[in-house]
Design an enzyme around this catalytic site. Sequence first.
Site, PDB file in Angstrom:
ATOM      1  N   ARG A  99      20.565  67.871  27.833  1.00  0.00           N
ATOM      2  CA  ARG A  99      20.287  68.412  29.174  1.00  0.00           C
ATOM      3  C   ARG A  99      19.685  69.799  29.060  1.00  0.00           C
ATOM      4  NH1 ARG A  99      26.188  70.605  31.064  1.00  0.00           N
ATOM      5  NH2 ARG A  99      27.036  70.603  28.977  1.00  0.00           N
ATOM      6  N   LYS A 119      18.744  75.100  30.616  1.00  0.00           N
ATOM      7  CA  LYS A 119      19.892  74.194  30.499  1.00  0.00           C
ATOM      8  C   LYS A 119      20.129  73.552  31.862  1.00  0.00           C
ATOM      9  CE  LYS A 119      24.685  74.247  28.836  1.00  0.00           C
ATOM     10  NZ  LYS A 119      25.773  75.114  28.331  1.00  0.00           N
ATOM     11  N   ASP A 131      22.787  62.564  32.791  1.00  0.00           N
ATOM     12  CA  ASP A 131      21.634  62.702  33.688  1.00  0.00           C
ATOM     13  C   ASP A 131      20.751  63.896  33.333  1.00  0.00           C
ATOM     14  OD1 ASP A 131      23.259  64.804  34.367  1.00  0.00           O
ATOM     15  OD2 ASP A 131      23.482  64.254  36.485  1.00  0.00           O
ATOM     16  N   ASP A 258      29.202  71.204  17.000  1.00  0.00           N
ATOM     17  CA  ASP A 258      27.912  71.343  17.691  1.00  0.00           C
ATOM     18  C   ASP A 258      27.932  72.538  18.650  1.00  0.00           C
ATOM     19  OD1 ASP A 258      29.788  69.372  18.859  1.00  0.00           O
ATOM     20  OD2 ASP A 258      28.444  69.458  20.573  1.00  0.00           O
ATOM     21  N   ASP A 268      27.791  77.866  24.281  1.00  0.00           N
ATOM     22  CA  ASP A 268      28.285  76.703  25.011  1.00  0.00           C
ATOM     23  C   ASP A 268      29.595  76.973  25.733  1.00  0.00           C
ATOM     24  OD1 ASP A 268      26.041  75.336  24.529  1.00  0.00           O
ATOM     25  OD2 ASP A 268      26.958  73.666  23.478  1.00  0.00           O
TER      26      ASP A 268
HETATM   27  P1  AMP Z   1      28.604  70.018  25.489  1.00  0.00           P
HETATM   28  O1  AMP Z   1      29.869  69.453  26.007  1.00  0.00           O
HETATM   29  O2  AMP Z   1      27.860  70.831  26.495  1.00  0.00           O
HETATM   30  O3  AMP Z   1      28.773  70.749  24.210  1.00  0.00           O
HETATM   31  O4  AMP Z   1      27.659  68.773  25.207  1.00  0.00           O
HETATM   32  C1  AMP Z   1      27.915  67.788  24.254  1.00  0.00           C
HETATM   33  C2  AMP Z   1      26.754  66.841  24.189  1.00  0.00           C
HETATM   34  O5  AMP Z   1      26.613  66.127  25.416  1.00  0.00           O
HETATM   35  C3  AMP Z   1      25.403  67.490  23.941  1.00  0.00           C
HETATM   36  O6  AMP Z   1      24.630  66.618  23.165  1.00  0.00           O
HETATM   37  C4  AMP Z   1      24.842  67.620  25.335  1.00  0.00           C
HETATM   38  O7  AMP Z   1      23.437  67.696  25.341  1.00  0.00           O
HETATM   39  C5  AMP Z   1      25.317  66.318  25.969  1.00  0.00           C
HETATM   40  N1  AMP Z   1      25.420  66.429  27.421  1.00  0.00           N
HETATM   41  C6  AMP Z   1      26.335  67.136  28.119  1.00  0.00           C
HETATM   42  N2  AMP Z   1      26.134  66.998  29.440  1.00  0.00           N
HETATM   43  C7  AMP Z   1      25.056  66.215  29.605  1.00  0.00           C
HETATM   44  C8  AMP Z   1      24.325  65.700  30.739  1.00  0.00           C
HETATM   45  N3  AMP Z   1      24.681  65.986  31.988  1.00  0.00           N
HETATM   46  N4  AMP Z   1      23.270  64.898  30.489  1.00  0.00           N
HETATM   47  C9  AMP Z   1      22.894  64.597  29.237  1.00  0.00           C
HETATM   48  N5  AMP Z   1      23.531  65.044  28.139  1.00  0.00           N
HETATM   49  C10 AMP Z   1      24.596  65.834  28.313  1.00  0.00           C
HETATM   50 MG    MG Z   2      27.431  71.816  23.279  1.00  0.00          MG
END
Ligand code: AMP
Ligand code: MG
Length: 500
Positions: A99, A119, A131, A258, A268
Site C-alpha cells: 500500500r 503510503k 486494498d 519487515d 512503521d
Molecule cells: P504492516 O502491518 O504495515 O507492517 O504491513 C505488513 C504487510 O501488509 C506489508 O507487506 C504491507 O504492504 C501489507 N499491507 C498492509 N496493509 C495493507 C493494505 N491495506 N493493502 C495492501 N497491503 C497492505
Molecule cells: Mg510494515
Amino acid sequence: MTLQSPGQSPVQFPFDNSYARLPDRFFARVAPTPVDAPRLVRLNRDLALALRLDPDWLASPQGVEILAGKRVPDEAEPIAMAYAGHQFGQFVPQLGDGRAVLLGEVIDREGVRRDIQLKGSGPTPFSRRGDGRAAVGPVLREYVVSEAMAKLGIPTTRALAAVTTGETVVRERFLPGAVLTRVASSHVRVGTFEFFAARGDTEGVRLLADHVIARHYPQAAESERPYRALLDAVGARQAELVAQWLLVGFIHGVMNTDNMSIAGETIDYGPCAFMDTYDPATVFSSIDHAGRYAYANQPRIAQWNLTRLAETLLPLLDEDDSRAIAEAQEALSGFATRIDAAYHAGMRRKLGLATERDGDIALEQDLLKAMAENQADFTLTFRRLSDAAAGPAGDEAVRRLFADPTAYDAWAARWRQRLADEPQDGAARQAAMRAVNPAFIPRNHRVEAVIEAAVERDDFGPFEELLTVLSKPYEDQPAFAPYADPPEPHERVLRTFCGT
Ligand code: AMP
Ligand code: MG
C-alpha cells in the site's frame, strides 16, 4: 521536476533514484492510483525546506495532487519495494510494499539521501488481499508519533504530509481514506535481505548489502571484512535505537523483521504507543496476544531480528560455512551488551548522574520496581525528578505519583546520597535532566482523541494542537499543561489497532 500536465510552470523536484537503478527483481514499477478529491490536511513545512522542496508549491493544488498520488512528477520513478519478513516469528517469503510507493529519492540540505514515499497510495503487485489504501486514523497516528519521536531526538522516519483522498476505505466500518507522505533515510528492512536469501539469491543479497553500505554505512566499505562491518554497524544503530525507545516508554507494537529498518530508524508506526504507568509487561497492540512485542521484550526481539539479518549475510561473511557462522555469532554476541550499555547510560542521564559508580544500576532498578509496584507514571516521574534534583522541595510532586508515596521517600534518600558524589550543582543537574526527561509524549488517549475528532467530526484542530505541543517535548509550555497529564481512569486507551 516538471509537472506532467501542459501549461504549468516547471517546478524542481530533484529526484535521484538509486534504488530504482537496482535490478528489476528488487521492486515492481507501479504508479499510485489516482484519487477523487485530495485535500491537504497538513504539510510539514520545515521538513519540506530541509528536503530542499518548496512548501508553497507542495501546498498548491498541483502539489497536493502529487501528495495524494493523483499526479506523478516527471522525475519520479514510482516503485513498490519487494521484501519478505518474519511476522510474529513466522516467515512470510513475500510481503513487499502493498500500500505504498516510493516516488524517489532526494538529497536533503545536509547531503543525506532521503526516500519520499506515499503510503496508502493504492494497490501494487504486493497487495495480496489488501486494498492498498490507508484510513485517516492510522495516517494521523503515524504523523503524530513519528514527528514526536523526531522532536524527542530519536531516529525515525518522518511525515512530510497528510492528505485525505475524498474516498472511503472499508475496514470494520467505513472510514475516510488518506495518504501519508513518509520520508526515510531508506526503506530497506531486515525483511528486504530475507526476500533474496529465501530465494537462494546470494547475488541479490550482495547487491543489496553493497547498496546499503554505500548509502548508510560507507565506513564499512573501508573494512577488510565489509559485510561483517555492516552487520556490526546495523547492530550498533539498532541497539542505540531500542535503548532510546525504552528510555521514553515507547512500545513499537509490531517488531516484525519487515518493520525493522536497516538504517536504524523507527519505522512503521502501527499499533504503537507510549506507556503511561510504568509496567514492563505493557502491550497495546490488539493482535499481540502473547505479548511478544511487550515493552521489556523489545531488546530481545531486536536481537532476534538481527539474528535473522545475520543469517541472510552468512554466504557473504565467509565461503566456509562454519567460519561464516562464527563471524555472525561474534557480531551478535556483542549486541545484548551494547543495548544494555546504551540503556543504563541513558538511565544514568535520566537520574542526573553524570558519573558512573557501582550501585547505579541497582539504584535505577529499584526506582523502576517502586514505580511498577505503585503505578507511577513513567514520563511524569522522571520529569518531576528533574525538578527534585534541584532540591528536596521538588520531592512532593514526585511522591504524589506513587500509590504509596513512602516508596518514593525510601528511594529518594538513597538517590540524594548518591547525588552528593556528583560534581554538578543542583541547577546544572536539573537542566541536564530536563533535557532528557520529556514533559510531553504522544499519550495514547490524546492520539485517540485526535483520530476521533478527525473521523467523527472532520475536525483536525486537535491534531494540529497536539503536533504543536509535541514539537517542544522538553519545554514546560504552561499553556498546554494538561497535555502532560496521564489519562484519567475513564480516558485510558489500552488497545491499539494496526494500520491495515
Ligand atoms: P504492516 O502491518 O504495515 O507492517 O504491513 C505488513 C504487510 O501488509 C506489508 O507487506 C504491507 O504492504 C501489507 N499491507 C498492509 N496493509 C495493507 C493494505 N491495506 N493493502 C495492501 N497491503 C497492505
Ligand atoms: Mg510494515
